[in-house]
Design a protein around this motif. Structure first.
Motif, PDB file in Angstrom:
ATOM      1  N   GLU A  97     -17.963   8.726  -0.203  1.00 20.62           N
ATOM      2  CA  GLU A  97     -18.570   7.485   0.885  1.00 20.62           C
ATOM      3  C   GLU A  97     -19.871   8.000   1.245  1.00 20.62           C
ATOM      4  O   GLU A  97     -20.964   7.369   0.845  1.00 20.62           O
ATOM      5  CB  GLU A  97     -18.129   7.018   2.753  1.00 20.62           C
ATOM      6  CG  GLU A  97     -17.029   6.025   2.391  1.00 20.62           C
ATOM      7  CD  GLU A  97     -16.783   5.727   3.445  1.00 20.62           C
ATOM      8  OE1 GLU A  97     -17.304   5.946   4.386  1.00 20.62           O
ATOM      9  OE2 GLU A  97     -15.333   4.932   3.023  1.00 20.62           O
ATOM     10  N   LEU A  98     -20.182   9.325   2.056  1.00 22.40           N
ATOM     11  CA  LEU A  98     -21.460  10.153   2.052  1.00 22.40           C
ATOM     12  C   LEU A  98     -22.393  10.372   1.006  1.00 22.40           C
ATOM     13  O   LEU A  98     -23.213  10.058   0.878  1.00 22.40           O
ATOM     14  CB  LEU A  98     -21.193  11.344   2.947  1.00 22.40           C
ATOM     15  CG  LEU A  98     -22.165  12.140   3.242  1.00 22.40           C
ATOM     16  CD1 LEU A  98     -23.228  11.564   4.439  1.00 22.40           C
ATOM     17  CD2 LEU A  98     -21.967  13.828   3.922  1.00 22.40           C
ATOM     18  N   ARG A  99     -21.598  10.963   0.055  1.00 22.34           N
ATOM     19  CA  ARG A  99     -22.117  11.496  -0.994  1.00 22.34           C
ATOM     20  C   ARG A  99     -22.572   9.732  -1.676  1.00 22.34           C
ATOM     21  O   ARG A  99     -23.964  10.598  -2.867  1.00 22.34           O
ATOM     22  CB  ARG A  99     -20.500  12.525  -2.170  1.00 22.34           C
ATOM     23  CG  ARG A  99     -22.138  12.478  -4.101  1.00 22.34           C
ATOM     24  CD  ARG A  99     -20.720  13.227  -4.152  1.00 22.34           C
ATOM     25  NE  ARG A  99     -19.579  12.419  -4.615  1.00 22.34           N
ATOM     26  CZ  ARG A  99     -19.881  11.404  -5.686  1.00 22.34           C
ATOM     27  NH1 ARG A  99     -20.805  11.555  -6.544  1.00 22.34           N
ATOM     28  NH2 ARG A  99     -18.854  11.064  -6.059  1.00 22.34           N
ATOM     29  N   ALA A 100     -21.900   9.018  -2.483  1.00 18.37           N
ATOM     30  CA  ALA A 100     -21.958   7.665  -2.351  1.00 18.37           C
ATOM     31  C   ALA A 100     -23.882   6.889  -2.464  1.00 18.37           C
ATOM     32  O   ALA A 100     -24.476   6.645  -2.724  1.00 18.37           O
ATOM     33  CB  ALA A 100     -21.252   6.747  -2.359  1.00 18.37           C
ATOM     34  N   TRP A 101     -23.881   7.384  -0.498  1.00 15.96           N
ATOM     35  CA  TRP A 101     -24.719   6.926   0.683  1.00 15.96           C
ATOM     36  C   TRP A 101     -26.217   7.396   0.002  1.00 15.96           C
ATOM     37  O   TRP A 101     -26.928   6.666  -0.497  1.00 15.96           O
ATOM     38  CB  TRP A 101     -24.225   7.276   1.822  1.00 15.96           C
ATOM     39  CG  TRP A 101     -25.564   6.506   2.380  1.00 15.96           C
ATOM     40  CD1 TRP A 101     -26.251   5.046   3.123  1.00 15.96           C
ATOM     41  CD2 TRP A 101     -26.000   7.078   3.357  1.00 15.96           C
ATOM     42  NE1 TRP A 101     -26.415   5.142   3.837  1.00 15.96           N
ATOM     43  CE2 TRP A 101     -27.004   6.119   4.483  1.00 15.96           C
ATOM     44  CE3 TRP A 101     -25.485   8.582   4.179  1.00 15.96           C
ATOM     45  CZ2 TRP A 101     -28.059   6.447   5.003  1.00 15.96           C
ATOM     46  CZ3 TRP A 101     -26.620   8.293   5.165  1.00 15.96           C
ATOM     47  CH2 TRP A 101     -27.731   7.946   5.454  1.00 15.96           C
ATOM     48  N   SER A 137     -30.804  15.868  -0.780  1.00 17.04           N
ATOM     49  CA  SER A 137     -28.965  15.522  -0.548  1.00 17.04           C
ATOM     50  C   SER A 137     -28.726  14.981  -1.656  1.00 17.04           C
ATOM     51  O   SER A 137     -27.661  16.038  -1.807  1.00 17.04           O
ATOM     52  CB  SER A 137     -29.705  15.247   0.993  1.00 17.04           C
ATOM     53  OG  SER A 137     -30.204  15.662   2.075  1.00 17.04           O
ATOM     54  N   ALA A 138     -29.144  14.647  -2.838  1.00 14.98           N
ATOM     55  CA  ALA A 138     -28.459  13.499  -4.220  1.00 14.98           C
ATOM     56  C   ALA A 138     -27.984  14.864  -4.150  1.00 14.98           C
ATOM     57  O   ALA A 138     -27.174  15.540  -5.015  1.00 14.98           O
ATOM     58  CB  ALA A 138     -29.070  12.336  -4.069  1.00 14.98           C
ATOM     59  N   TYR A 139     -29.065  15.967  -4.387  1.00 12.63           N
ATOM     60  CA  TYR A 139     -28.917  16.707  -5.575  1.00 12.63           C
ATOM     61  C   TYR A 139     -27.741  17.996  -5.456  1.00 12.63           C
ATOM     62  O   TYR A 139     -26.957  17.915  -5.710  1.00 12.63           O
ATOM     63  CB  TYR A 139     -29.671  17.535  -6.167  1.00 12.63           C
ATOM     64  CG  TYR A 139     -29.818  19.242  -7.568  1.00 12.63           C
ATOM     65  CD1 TYR A 139     -29.637  18.576  -8.113  1.00 12.63           C
ATOM     66  CD2 TYR A 139     -30.138  19.939  -6.153  1.00 12.63           C
ATOM     67  CE1 TYR A 139     -29.617  19.853  -8.966  1.00 12.63           C
ATOM     68  CE2 TYR A 139     -29.129  20.810  -6.946  1.00 12.63           C
ATOM     69  CZ  TYR A 139     -29.489  20.883  -8.780  1.00 12.63           C
ATOM     70  OH  TYR A 139     -28.972  22.236  -9.240  1.00 12.63           O
ATOM     71  N   LEU A 140     -27.762  18.073  -4.268  1.00 11.70           N
ATOM     72  CA  LEU A 140     -26.866  19.054  -3.385  1.00 11.70           C
ATOM     73  C   LEU A 140     -25.447  18.631  -3.498  1.00 11.70           C
ATOM     74  O   LEU A 140     -24.203  19.265  -3.749  1.00 11.70           O
ATOM     75  CB  LEU A 140     -27.190  19.983  -2.468  1.00 11.70           C
ATOM     76  CG  LEU A 140     -28.044  20.277  -1.892  1.00 11.70           C
ATOM     77  CD1 LEU A 140     -28.772  20.802  -0.297  1.00 11.70           C
ATOM     78  CD2 LEU A 140     -27.673  22.212  -2.908  1.00 11.70           C
ATOM     79  N   LEU A 141     -25.210  17.089  -3.312  1.00  9.54           N
ATOM     80  CA  LEU A 141     -24.251  16.278  -2.579  1.00  9.54           C
ATOM     81  C   LEU A 141     -23.382  16.180  -4.168  1.00  9.54           C
ATOM     82  O   LEU A 141     -22.122  16.339  -4.444  1.00  9.54           O
ATOM     83  CB  LEU A 141     -23.870  15.592  -2.440  1.00  9.54           C
ATOM     84  CG  LEU A 141     -24.445  15.337  -0.348  1.00  9.54           C
ATOM     85  CD1 LEU A 141     -25.028  14.154  -0.033  1.00  9.54           C
ATOM     86  CD2 LEU A 141     -23.201  15.958   0.062  1.00  9.54           C
ATOM     87  N   GLU A 169     -14.753  19.656  -9.256  1.00  2.24           N
ATOM     88  CA  GLU A 169     -14.319  19.439  -8.905  1.00  2.24           C
ATOM     89  C   GLU A 169     -13.522  21.469  -8.144  1.00  2.24           C
ATOM     90  O   GLU A 169     -13.377  21.298  -7.783  1.00  2.24           O
ATOM     91  CB  GLU A 169     -12.815  19.264  -9.785  1.00  2.24           C
ATOM     92  CG  GLU A 169     -11.461  19.487  -8.624  1.00  2.24           C
ATOM     93  CD  GLU A 169     -11.078  18.230  -8.188  1.00  2.24           C
ATOM     94  OE1 GLU A 169     -10.151  19.175  -6.542  1.00  2.24           O
ATOM     95  OE2 GLU A 169     -11.328  17.617  -8.324  1.00  2.24           O
ATOM     96  N   ARG A 170     -14.035  21.740  -9.260  1.00  4.16           N
ATOM     97  CA  ARG A 170     -14.141  23.166  -9.205  1.00  4.16           C
ATOM     98  C   ARG A 170     -14.385  23.780  -7.736  1.00  4.16           C
ATOM     99  O   ARG A 170     -13.672  24.816  -7.026  1.00  4.16           O
ATOM    100  CB  ARG A 170     -14.828  24.095 -10.309  1.00  4.16           C
ATOM    101  CG  ARG A 170     -13.737  24.000 -11.198  1.00  4.16           C
ATOM    102  CD  ARG A 170     -14.679  24.566 -12.854  1.00  4.16           C
ATOM    103  NE  ARG A 170     -16.070  23.875 -12.519  1.00  4.16           N
ATOM    104  CZ  ARG A 170     -17.108  23.974 -13.545  1.00  4.16           C
ATOM    105  NH1 ARG A 170     -16.807  25.321 -14.367  1.00  4.16           N
ATOM    106  NH2 ARG A 170     -18.056  23.014 -13.977  1.00  4.16           N
ATOM    107  N   VAL A 171     -15.896  23.225  -7.532  1.00  2.00           N
ATOM    108  CA  VAL A 171     -16.388  23.321  -6.215  1.00  2.00           C
ATOM    109  C   VAL A 171     -16.280  23.007  -5.395  1.00  2.00           C
ATOM    110  O   VAL A 171     -15.696  23.612  -4.043  1.00  2.00           O
ATOM    111  CB  VAL A 171     -17.806  23.065  -5.901  1.00  2.00           C
ATOM    112  CG1 VAL A 171     -18.664  23.362  -4.996  1.00  2.00           C
ATOM    113  CG2 VAL A 171     -18.713  23.763  -7.262  1.00  2.00           C
ATOM    114  N   ARG A 172     -15.028  21.703  -4.620  1.00  3.10           N
ATOM    115  CA  ARG A 172     -14.402  20.842  -4.029  1.00  3.10           C
ATOM    116  C   ARG A 172     -13.518  21.938  -4.087  1.00  3.10           C
ATOM    117  O   ARG A 172     -12.652  22.045  -2.359  1.00  3.10           O
ATOM    118  CB  ARG A 172     -14.383  19.831  -4.170  1.00  3.10           C
ATOM    119  CG  ARG A 172     -15.591  18.626  -4.702  1.00  3.10           C
ATOM    120  CD  ARG A 172     -14.792  17.651  -5.057  1.00  3.10           C
ATOM    121  NE  ARG A 172     -14.303  16.692  -3.509  1.00  3.10           N
ATOM    122  CZ  ARG A 172     -14.446  15.860  -3.636  1.00  3.10           C
ATOM    123  NH1 ARG A 172     -14.238  14.968  -4.960  1.00  3.10           N
ATOM    124  NH2 ARG A 172     -13.225  14.992  -2.534  1.00  3.10           N
TER     125      ARG A 172
END
Length: 409
Positions: free
Chosen positions: A295-299, A128-132, A138-141
């Motif tokens: 927040e989810l990515r940081a968590w 999960s951490a790797y994927l996030l 920025e390009r993916v987002r």
């Protein structure tokens, strides 16, 4: 094993030569010579038979029915494929093996071991951490945002909502929600303090009642307001207790008309889609989604965190809890085993032919020398016993024949 079998042939030849040379002086060596001669015949015949399975004896290709295995590679591959499909990849065989494995019991026993639950939680957290982290580019987002917004803008929200309402209102499922709402409203309105509050608010909003009350010096405003509340409570009870009440029918008609309009009314559909587009274009919505994402990515980014509130610890606890719950629930174990067994049977029937073709293609892809080499490596030593037995049995047979011949003479 080849050296041993060939050595016996050479030994039989040496014995034959010596026996023939000494036979005039020692007549009894006749039987030794005959035995040795028959042993050589048996050894050579079986050498030819064993060699002919894999090669052309002495390299003579014109001899028929030699190099049997290389010449019949296609037939062997097909036969082996069918044999494995018919005897190993049957639904009954696979399902019985899985049944003996007891999937549900094996699963909860495995999950109850702390190291296993922690290992699964570690892999899940790291993934999960790797994927996030990878998607934080920025390009993916930007790409995901544009793709999702474009997809949502082209989605027929009105028709989707209509289909969802069709499902929710089928067989009057929506009456369960209506009954719950009426029950809650009835409970609130039946309370004395609620009725007093509503009556007071109604009285404040009715100047005529207040003027009449002051004129006749009576509390007409409060009495009228309480009466209105009592009527409302009574109506709610009537609707709750009657499945064919007129208000229920009007409610059903309104819902049905709304669903129909969502499907066919262009004006209503346009308003729904306009609201969709406004929501998607709203900077506030974009900021909200972006904040939740950050927040989810940081968590999840703290993959090595081991605090009690961390994702890793929560996943570990969930997996252990799943194992304990499954161990205590026999009915769930039975259900899980049934689903796995039913699914296994379907998978086997769907893929057994593919597995058979894979085996067949794999054998056909081998070069002939590789096929021969693999078979000789596995069964060659046993085949050399045929040569050894041929040497011994041939000699014994020759001795018996020679003895019987002399007795007849």
């Amino acid at each position: 094993m080849k050296w041993l079998a060939s050595g016996l042939l050479v030994l039989a030849g040496a014995i034959y030569v010596v026996a023939q040379a000494l036979q005039p002086a020692y007549p009894w060596l006749y039987y030794v010579a005959v035995t040795a001669e028959a042993s050589m015949v048996g050894a050579i015949a079986d050498w030819f038979a064993v060699t002919a399975l894999f090669h052309h004896p002495l390299g003579l290709r014109f001899i028929p029915h030699t190099a049997i295995i290389p010449r019949n590679k296609q037939r062997i591959a097909t036969g082996l494929s069918h044999f494995i499909q018919a005897n190993f990849l049957t639904s009954a065989a696979v399902v019985q093996r899985i049944r003996d494995f007891q999937p549900a019991r094996t699963l909860y026993s495995w999950l109850l071991r702390l190291e296993n639950a922690e290992a699964v939680a570690t892999y899940a957290t790291r993934l999960s951490a790797y994927l996030l982290g990878a998607m934080d580019d920025e390009r993916v987002r930007h790409y995901l945002q544009q793709a999702i917004v474009s997809r949502l803008k082209s989605a027929d929200i009105a028709s989707g909502a209509a289909e969802l309402l069709d499902v929710l209102t089928e067989n009057k499922r929506h009456h369960e929600l209506l009954n719950a709402a009426l029950a809650a409203l009835d409970e609130v309105l039946s309370r004395t303090d609620t009725q007093a509050y509503i009556a007071g608010e109604v009285a404040k909003s009715a100047p005529l009642l207040k003027w009449l009350s002051d004129l006749f010096q009576l509390k007409l405003d409060e009495r009228a307001a309480l009466k209105l509340v009592e009527v409302a409570v009574q109506k709610i009870k009537e609707v709750r207790n009657s499945e064919s009440h007129a208000l229920r029918e009007r409610f059903d008609a309104y819902v049905a008309d709304f669903v129909r309009r969502l499907k066919n009314d262009d004006a209503l559909r346009s308003r729904v889609h306009r609201l969709r587009d406004e929501a998607l274009a709203s900077p506030a919505l974009a900021a909200f989604v972006g904040g939740v994402w950050d927040e989810l990515r940081a968590w999840l980014a703290a993959e090595h965190d081991r605090r009690p509130a961390s994702l890793h610890q929560r996943l570990t606890g969930m997996l252990e809890s799943l194992g304990r719950t499954l161990r205590a629930d026999r009915e769930m174990q039975a259900w899980l085993d049934e689903q796995i067994l039913n699914g296994a049977a379907l998978v086997v029937e769907e893929h057994r032919a593919k597995i058979g073709r894979f085996i067949e293609d794999q054998i056909m892809s081998w070069q002939e020398h590789k096929l021969v080499g693999e078979l000789e490596r596995h069964i060659g030593p046993d085949l050399q016993y045929i040569r050894i037995n041929g040497t011994l049995v041939g000699g014994l047979a020759g001795l018996v024949i020679a003895t019987l011949t002399q007795l007849v003479r």
